[in-house]
Scaffold this motif. Structure first.
Motif, PDB file in Angstrom:
ATOM      1  N   THR A  34       7.424 -20.748 -41.463  1.00 27.31           N
ATOM      2  CA  THR A  34       6.590 -20.482 -40.364  1.00 27.31           C
ATOM      3  C   THR A  34       7.569 -19.863 -39.187  1.00 27.31           C
ATOM      4  N   GLU A  35       7.998 -20.785 -38.771  1.00 33.93           N
ATOM      5  CA  GLU A  35       9.190 -20.055 -38.026  1.00 33.93           C
ATOM      6  C   GLU A  35       9.779 -18.627 -38.238  1.00 33.93           C
ATOM      7  N   LEU A  36      10.080 -18.822 -38.934  1.00 34.04           N
ATOM      8  CA  LEU A  36      11.264 -17.671 -39.740  1.00 34.04           C
ATOM      9  C   LEU A  36      10.471 -16.452 -39.570  1.00 34.04           C
ATOM     10  N   ALA A  37       8.828 -16.224 -40.160  1.00 36.61           N
ATOM     11  CA  ALA A  37       8.292 -15.329 -40.458  1.00 36.61           C
ATOM     12  C   ALA A  37       7.370 -14.626 -38.796  1.00 36.61           C
ATOM     13  N   GLU A  38       6.837 -15.488 -37.883  1.00 39.16           N
ATOM     14  CA  GLU A  38       6.893 -15.940 -36.476  1.00 39.16           C
ATOM     15  C   GLU A  38       7.930 -15.149 -35.999  1.00 39.16           C
ATOM     16  N   ALA A  39       9.562 -15.111 -36.191  1.00 45.45           N
ATOM     17  CA  ALA A  39      10.288 -14.540 -35.434  1.00 45.45           C
ATOM     18  C   ALA A  39      10.168 -12.823 -35.436  1.00 45.45           C
ATOM     19  N   LEU A  40      10.354 -12.820 -37.080  1.00 47.95           N
ATOM     20  CA  LEU A  40      10.557 -11.336 -37.811  1.00 47.95           C
ATOM     21  C   LEU A  40       9.362 -10.993 -37.526  1.00 47.95           C
ATOM     22  N   GLY A  41       8.254 -11.448 -37.403  1.00 46.84           N
ATOM     23  CA  GLY A  41       6.777 -10.691 -37.481  1.00 46.84           C
ATOM     24  C   GLY A  41       6.237 -10.325 -39.359  1.00 46.84           C
ATOM     25  N   LEU A  42       6.960 -11.416 -40.078  1.00 45.09           N
ATOM     26  CA  LEU A  42       6.175 -10.658 -41.087  1.00 45.09           C
ATOM     27  C   LEU A  42       5.533 -12.077 -41.144  1.00 45.09           C
TER      28      LEU A  42
END
Length: 260
Positions: A34-42
């Protein structure tokens, strides 16, 4: 389809996104999907799929208990190969070789990678009694001289996050109390170099000084390490000045101009 009627190159897009994930993990340290998805907009499903592929190639690893991902050993191998050929290694090597000959101890060049330090080059001194090759190996931030240096100069909130994750004890001398380590990091900033003594390995001491880029940011550390019966309270002041001067010389070779 694109506006020209040609199919979109999804393979290139996937590579770009996978690289973005690796870069994000390098900057942020261990992170969840979730953190990565939010940070990268994916989308989370996209991130999960890419992480699974990266994990299968050893480029990321998952903490089974926390479900968070971190850079894997495959990245260490890539960093080791790249490090041997990098401009930083090539620019630093003559200075490191001269320093190793001067002090007689092992001289390492290290970079900061997430929550750890990676040695990217090494020169052996004449008095060295061990032939351990540290190139490509990871070491903890809080228990190594180079790691303390990076901790001392990173943004305070980032350092607090690292310290808040828990400090592993490697020897009876490892500093595991965040308050005590923060006090030492203040000392590191005041004197411009970091030291360790038997905090990662019994019998081994080290001194680290910063290497700056043209903008003044610390991009690497040069370290001298040796047995505690040679690198001790009596010899550290002189050795530290030699390491600090080596760091300044390498920085100048990289285009840094120290303030007068």
């Amino acid at each position: 389809m694109t506006s020209t009627g040609r199919p979109r190159d999804t393979s290139v897009q996937s590579v770009d996104r996978a690289v973005s994930i690796l870069q994000s993990l390098s900057r942020r340290g261990p992170s969840g999907v979730t953190e990565l998805a939010e940070a990268l907009g994916l989308h989370k499903a996209t991130v999960f799929r890419l992480l699974a592929t990266l994990e299968s190639r050893g480029l990321v690893e998952q903490d089974a208990e926390r479900g968070r991902y971190r850079l894997g050993f495959g990245m260490v191998q890539l960093a080791a190969g790249a490090g041997r050929q990098s401009d930083l290694s090539l620019l630093s090597r003559p200075v490191c070789r001269e320093l190793a000959a001067e002090v007689g101890e092992t001289v390492n060049l290290a970079i900061h990678d997430g929550l750890e330090v990676i040695t990217i080059d090494q020169e052996m001194g004449g008095a060295t009694i061990s032939s351990v090759d540290w190139v490509g190996k990871r070491s903890p931030l809080h228990a190594t001289a180079a790691g303390k240096l990076f901790l001392a100069y990173m943004p305070e909130e980032q350092a607090d996050e690292v310290l808040g994750r828990g400090l592993v004890r490697y020897t009876p001398h490892t500093i595991t109390e965040p308050a005590l380590l923060k006090a030492e990091l203040r000392t590191v900033r005041e004197r411009g170099y970091a030291t360790t003594s038997q905090e990662h390995e019994i019998g081994l001491a080290a001194i680290a000084a910063p290497i700056h880029d043209p903008d003044g940011r610390i991009v690497a550390a040069v370290t001298v390490s040796g047995p505690t019966f040679r690198v001790d309270e009596e010899t550290v002041p002189t050795l530290a000045e030699q390491v600090r001067q080596a760091g300044e010389r390498i920085s100048v070779r990289r285009g840094h101009r120290p303030q007068v």
